[in-house]
Design a protein around this motif. Structure first.
Motif, PDB file in Angstrom:
ATOM      1  N   HIS A   1       0.813  -1.221   0.000  1.00  0.00           N
ATOM      2  CA  HIS A   1       0.000   0.000   0.000  1.00  0.00           C
ATOM      3  C   HIS A   1       0.849   1.274   0.000  1.00  0.00           C
ATOM      4  CE1 HIS A   1       1.086  -0.303   4.237  1.00  0.00           C
ATOM      5  NE2 HIS A   1       0.776   0.983   4.339  1.00  0.00           N
ATOM      6  N   LEU A   2       2.152   1.142   0.307  1.00  0.00           N
ATOM      7  CA  LEU A   2       3.008   2.327   0.371  1.00  0.00           C
ATOM      8  C   LEU A   2       3.337   2.871  -1.022  1.00  0.00           C
ATOM      9  CD1 LEU A   2       5.488   1.089   3.135  1.00  0.00           C
ATOM     10  CD2 LEU A   2       3.696   2.828   3.410  1.00  0.00           C
ATOM     11  N   GLY A   3       3.126   2.029  -2.038  1.00  0.00           N
ATOM     12  CA  GLY A   3       3.319   2.486  -3.419  1.00  0.00           C
ATOM     13  C   GLY A   3       4.772   2.684  -3.820  1.00  0.00           C
ATOM     14  N   LEU A   4       5.700   2.016  -3.118  1.00  0.00           N
ATOM     15  CA  LEU A   4       7.121   2.135  -3.472  1.00  0.00           C
ATOM     16  C   LEU A   4       7.451   1.200  -4.638  1.00  0.00           C
ATOM     17  CD1 LEU A   4       8.502   1.781   0.165  1.00  0.00           C
ATOM     18  CD2 LEU A   4       8.684   3.872  -1.214  1.00  0.00           C
ATOM     19  N   GLY A   5       8.453   1.572  -5.450  1.00  0.00           N
ATOM     20  CA  GLY A   5       9.002   0.617  -6.409  1.00  0.00           C
ATOM     21  C   GLY A   5       9.904  -0.326  -5.621  1.00  0.00           C
ATOM     22  N   VAL A   6       9.594  -1.617  -5.606  1.00  0.00           N
ATOM     23  CA  VAL A   6      10.361  -2.525  -4.743  1.00  0.00           C
ATOM     24  C   VAL A   6      11.298  -3.418  -5.558  1.00  0.00           C
ATOM     25  CG1 VAL A   6      10.241  -4.383  -3.028  1.00  0.00           C
ATOM     26  CG2 VAL A   6       8.554  -2.532  -2.988  1.00  0.00           C
ATOM     27  N   THR A   7      12.571  -3.396  -5.168  1.00  0.00           N
ATOM     28  CA  THR A   7      13.596  -4.256  -5.770  1.00  0.00           C
ATOM     29  C   THR A   7      13.975  -5.324  -4.757  1.00  0.00           C
ATOM     30  OG1 THR A   7      14.539  -2.331  -6.887  1.00  0.00           O
ATOM     31  CG2 THR A   7      15.921  -4.287  -6.782  1.00  0.00           C
ATOM     32  N   LEU A   8      14.130  -6.552  -5.217  1.00  0.00           N
ATOM     33  CA  LEU A   8      14.658  -7.604  -4.349  1.00  0.00           C
ATOM     34  C   LEU A   8      16.067  -7.966  -4.810  1.00  0.00           C
ATOM     35  CD1 LEU A   8      11.578 -10.018  -4.089  1.00  0.00           C
ATOM     36  CD2 LEU A   8      12.262  -8.189  -2.503  1.00  0.00           C
ATOM     37  N   SER A   9      16.908  -8.327  -3.847  1.00  0.00           N
ATOM     38  CA  SER A   9      18.249  -8.811  -4.160  1.00  0.00           C
ATOM     39  C   SER A   9      18.539  -9.935  -3.176  1.00  0.00           C
ATOM     40  CB  SER A   9      19.258  -7.659  -4.026  1.00  0.00           C
ATOM     41  OG  SER A   9      20.565  -8.103  -4.298  1.00  0.00           O
ATOM     42  N   LEU A  10      17.921 -11.087  -3.453  1.00  0.00           N
ATOM     43  CA  LEU A  10      17.924 -12.199  -2.502  1.00  0.00           C
ATOM     44  C   LEU A  10      18.517 -13.467  -3.123  1.00  0.00           C
ATOM     45  CD1 LEU A  10      14.260 -11.569  -1.193  1.00  0.00           C
ATOM     46  CD2 LEU A  10      16.377 -10.741  -0.157  1.00  0.00           C
ATOM     47  N   GLY A  11      19.334 -13.262  -4.163  1.00  0.00           N
ATOM     48  CA  GLY A  11      20.086 -14.377  -4.711  1.00  0.00           C
ATOM     49  C   GLY A  11      19.299 -15.292  -5.628  1.00  0.00           C
ATOM     50  N   GLU A  12      19.857 -16.500  -5.792  1.00  0.00           N
ATOM     51  CA  GLU A  12      19.282 -17.462  -6.733  1.00  0.00           C
ATOM     52  C   GLU A  12      18.096 -18.185  -6.104  1.00  0.00           C
ATOM     53  OE1 GLU A  12      22.588 -19.978  -7.951  1.00  0.00           O
ATOM     54  OE2 GLU A  12      23.823 -18.180  -8.167  1.00  0.00           O
ATOM     55  N   GLN A  13      17.019 -18.256  -6.872  1.00  0.00           N
ATOM     56  CA  GLN A  13      15.791 -18.910  -6.415  1.00  0.00           C
ATOM     57  C   GLN A  13      15.200 -19.635  -7.626  1.00  0.00           C
ATOM     58  OE1 GLN A  13      14.771 -18.600  -3.173  1.00  0.00           O
ATOM     59  NE2 GLN A  13      16.279 -17.063  -2.564  1.00  0.00           N
ATOM     60  N   THR A  14      14.175 -20.439  -7.393  1.00  0.00           N
ATOM     61  CA  THR A  14      13.518 -21.085  -8.536  1.00  0.00           C
ATOM     62  C   THR A  14      12.610 -20.065  -9.218  1.00  0.00           C
ATOM     63  OG1 THR A  14      11.612 -21.753  -7.234  1.00  0.00           O
ATOM     64  CG2 THR A  14      13.446 -23.320  -7.331  1.00  0.00           C
ATOM     65  N   GLU A  15      12.254 -20.380 -10.458  1.00  0.00           N
ATOM     66  CA  GLU A  15      11.388 -19.466 -11.204  1.00  0.00           C
ATOM     67  C   GLU A  15      10.046 -19.306 -10.493  1.00  0.00           C
ATOM     68  OE1 GLU A  15      11.501 -20.019 -15.392  1.00  0.00           O
ATOM     69  OE2 GLU A  15       9.793 -18.703 -15.771  1.00  0.00           O
ATOM     70  N   GLU A  16       9.602 -20.382  -9.849  1.00  0.00           N
ATOM     71  CA  GLU A  16       8.313 -20.321  -9.133  1.00  0.00           C
ATOM     72  C   GLU A  16       8.378 -19.292  -7.994  1.00  0.00           C
ATOM     73  OE1 GLU A  16       7.347 -23.820  -6.856  1.00  0.00           O
ATOM     74  OE2 GLU A  16       5.768 -22.606  -5.901  1.00  0.00           O
ATOM     75  N   VAL A  17       9.487 -19.292  -7.291  1.00  0.00           N
ATOM     76  CA  VAL A  17       9.650 -18.327  -6.187  1.00  0.00           C
ATOM     77  C   VAL A  17       9.695 -16.893  -6.733  1.00  0.00           C
ATOM     78  CG1 VAL A  17      11.233 -17.538  -4.370  1.00  0.00           C
ATOM     79  CG2 VAL A  17      10.732 -19.974  -4.625  1.00  0.00           C
ATOM     80  N   TYR A  18      10.473 -16.702  -7.800  1.00  0.00           N
ATOM     81  CA  TYR A  18      10.528 -15.361  -8.407  1.00  0.00           C
ATOM     82  C   TYR A  18       9.116 -14.902  -8.800  1.00  0.00           C
ATOM     83  CZ  TYR A  18      15.685 -15.698  -8.909  1.00  0.00           C
ATOM     84  OH  TYR A  18      17.036 -15.791  -8.682  1.00  0.00           O
ATOM     85  N   ALA A  19       8.336 -15.834  -9.366  1.00  0.00           N
ATOM     86  CA  ALA A  19       6.977 -15.475  -9.820  1.00  0.00           C
ATOM     87  C   ALA A  19       6.096 -15.110  -8.622  1.00  0.00           C
ATOM     88  CB  ALA A  19       6.374 -16.633 -10.605  1.00  0.00           C
ATOM     89  N   ARG A  20       6.256 -15.846  -7.528  1.00  0.00           N
ATOM     90  CA  ARG A  20       5.430 -15.547  -6.333  1.00  0.00           C
ATOM     91  C   ARG A  20       5.769 -14.159  -5.782  1.00  0.00           C
ATOM     92  NH1 ARG A  20       5.706 -20.860  -2.576  1.00  0.00           N
ATOM     93  NH2 ARG A  20       4.998 -19.361  -1.019  1.00  0.00           N
ATOM     94  N   TRP A  21       7.045 -13.836  -5.725  1.00  0.00           N
ATOM     95  CA  TRP A  21       7.447 -12.522  -5.191  1.00  0.00           C
ATOM     96  C   TRP A  21       7.000 -11.399  -6.133  1.00  0.00           C
ATOM     97  CZ3 TRP A  21      13.087 -14.236  -3.513  1.00  0.00           C
ATOM     98  CH2 TRP A  21      12.988 -14.983  -2.337  1.00  0.00           C
ATOM     99  N   LYS A  22       7.009 -11.699  -7.427  1.00  0.00           N
ATOM    100  CA  LYS A  22       6.543 -10.688  -8.394  1.00  0.00           C
ATOM    101  C   LYS A  22       5.044 -10.441  -8.155  1.00  0.00           C
ATOM    102  CE  LYS A  22       7.066  -8.227 -12.309  1.00  0.00           C
ATOM    103  NZ  LYS A  22       5.726  -7.814 -12.539  1.00  0.00           N
ATOM    104  N   ALA A  23       4.305 -11.543  -7.990  1.00  0.00           N
ATOM    105  CA  ALA A  23       2.856 -11.417  -7.776  1.00  0.00           C
ATOM    106  C   ALA A  23       2.565 -10.678  -6.465  1.00  0.00           C
ATOM    107  CB  ALA A  23       2.210 -12.813  -7.753  1.00  0.00           C
ATOM    108  N   ALA A  24       3.474 -10.816  -5.494  1.00  0.00           N
ATOM    109  CA  ALA A  24       3.263 -10.169  -4.187  1.00  0.00           C
ATOM    110  C   ALA A  24       3.664  -8.689  -4.199  1.00  0.00           C
ATOM    111  CB  ALA A  24       4.043 -10.921  -3.109  1.00  0.00           C
ATOM    112  N   GLY A  25       4.238  -8.222  -5.316  1.00  0.00           N
ATOM    113  CA  GLY A  25       4.478  -6.772  -5.400  1.00  0.00           C
ATOM    114  C   GLY A  25       5.881  -6.319  -5.755  1.00  0.00           C
TER     115      GLY A  25
END
Ligand code: SAH
Ligand code: SF4
Length: 370
Positions: free
Chosen positions: A133-157
């Motif tokens: 709800h804060l409306g920030l552009g959010v970048t993650l830098s959490l290393g190597e993950q599976t594509e499914e995890v990347y997709a979940r985090w993308k869906a979460a914002g």
């Protein structure tokens, strides 16, 4: 100025990806004095035209130093028993995001050591849901993950992801990491991030043991090949509690200063990388990494003047900062985030640029590609 250098600079400025790898290497080998000034001002002119004389801020949260990996260069590698490990609770990460929103930074980076598994995936999802709800552009830098995890985090914002390839030379990568770490997986992760619709950031360290200028020129060509939107690059700085901590390990990229390069040598190599990348790619976001400031007080401003357009002020609570030292000499260990803001504002005004308060600061390259 050498007429050959002038010709390369002119050609590079005409359009993106207009110079060869050999010409990129020539830019990286420019010595001091007039040539270097010409390189930095040509890169600055391209930046001014392609992205403007405006600095985007990303509040950086160092969310934890627990890491499953053992990269030979990194101060928080798994085998470094001297580090007190921490993981910020969700409430504290959310409070950092609220601070970034209040300060009108427009965007946030959540970075940590690499952890895989359902509990951690869900933890990040929950944090993303709470800050959406804060409306920030959010970048993650959490290393190597599976594509499914990347997709979940993308869906979460999350909108962007930073994953440095560290070097585009697989053989050099193998010398800098234990055998269990895979260059191929890292590159596959970058492709997966692209498929998931992220603005994709990558980068390398410059001045690694065994790294040549040819390797670095190839790194820049690699950024073009994978069509990166954002570049986060920094000088390699030895950390004494790591296998690569010996400052005299030879880095051929420093030429005659290959053995025991000075801080200024390391800084200048980082700045040449920024300038050459700007001249090659034109409209991407390029960060002036904190590692530049570790080498010189005004390192980040010099990064902006060499073509970078993003700064990531650290907004992590000072109680954690000493435990998140990837390299030696990390700056601002005791400076609260609000002090950082005032200090940066002054420094940026001093070089005649303005801060893009309140904007996400998306990569113009990404917007064009969409
Ligand atoms: N664990 C995540 C994010 C944290 S590490 C990841 O590895 O992607 C962030 C970056 O710190 C790394 O990509 C690496 O390029 C940089 N880094 C690590 N050790 C360093 C050193 N000694 N000098 C300069 N940069 C370093
Ligand atoms: Fe872990 Fe990243 Fe450091 Fe490698 S560079 S040891 S993945 S924190």
């Amino acid at each position: 100025m050498d007429p050959a250098l002038g010709a390369i600079l002119e050609k590079a400025a005409m359009r993106p990806r207009n110079i060869s790898e050999t010409e990129i290497e020539a830019l990286l080998s420019v010595g001091g004095g007039e040539g270097l000034d010409a390189l930095f001002s040509a890169a600055y002119a391209v930046k001014a035209r392609a992205v403007g004389r405006v600095v985007a801020f990303r509040g950086l949260v160092e969310a934890g130093n627990v890491c499953a990996k053992d990269c030979l260069y990194c101060g928080i590698r798994k085998s470094n028993g001297k580090v007190a490990r921490y993981s910020m609770p969700a409430d504290e990460i959310v409070a950092c995001a609220e601070f970034a929103a209040r300060e009108n930074y427009g965007s946030l980076v959540i970075q940590s050591g690499e952890i895989e598994g359902e509990a951690h995936t869900r933890f990040i999802e929950d944090v993303l849901a709470r800050i959406r709800h804060l409306g920030l552009g959010v970048t993650l830098s959490l290393g190597e993950q599976t594509e499914e995890v990347y997709a979940r985090w993308k869906a979460a914002g999350a909108a962007r992801y930073l994953l440095r390839v560290e070097t585009s030379n697989p053989e050099l990568y193998a010398r800098l990491h234990p055998a269990s770490h895979s260059w191929e997986r890292r590159v596959e992760c970058l492709r997966a991030l692209r498929r998931c619709g992220y603005q994709v950031g990558t980068g390398v360290m410059a001045g690694l043991p065994g790294q040549t200028l040819r390797d670095l020129a190839h790194d820049i060509a690699f950024f073009g090949e994978i069509d990166a939107d954002m570049i986060g690059m920094g000088p390699f700085i030895p950390h004494e509690d790591t296998p690569l901590g010996d400052p005299s390990l030879v880095s051929p990229a420093f030429g005659s200063a290959a053995v025991s390069p000075s801080k200024e040598d390391r800084l200048l190599l980082g700045l040449r990388m920024i300038a050459a990348t700007r001249l090659y790619l034109h409209d991407v976001n390029i960060a002036a990494a904190t590692a530049l400031q570790a080498l010189a007080d005004d390192g980040r401003e010099r990064g902006l003047l060499a073509g970078a357009n993003v700064i990531m002020p650290n907004i992590t609570d000072v109680k954690y900062r000493r435990s998140y030292q990837l390299y030696e000499g990390k700056p601002c260990l005791d400076e609260e985030a609000s002090q950082c803001r005032a200090c940066l504002r002054m420094r940026i005004a001093a070089i005649g640029e303005t801060i893009a308060f309140g904007r996400h600061g998306d990569s113009p390259h990404f917007s064009r590609r969409q």
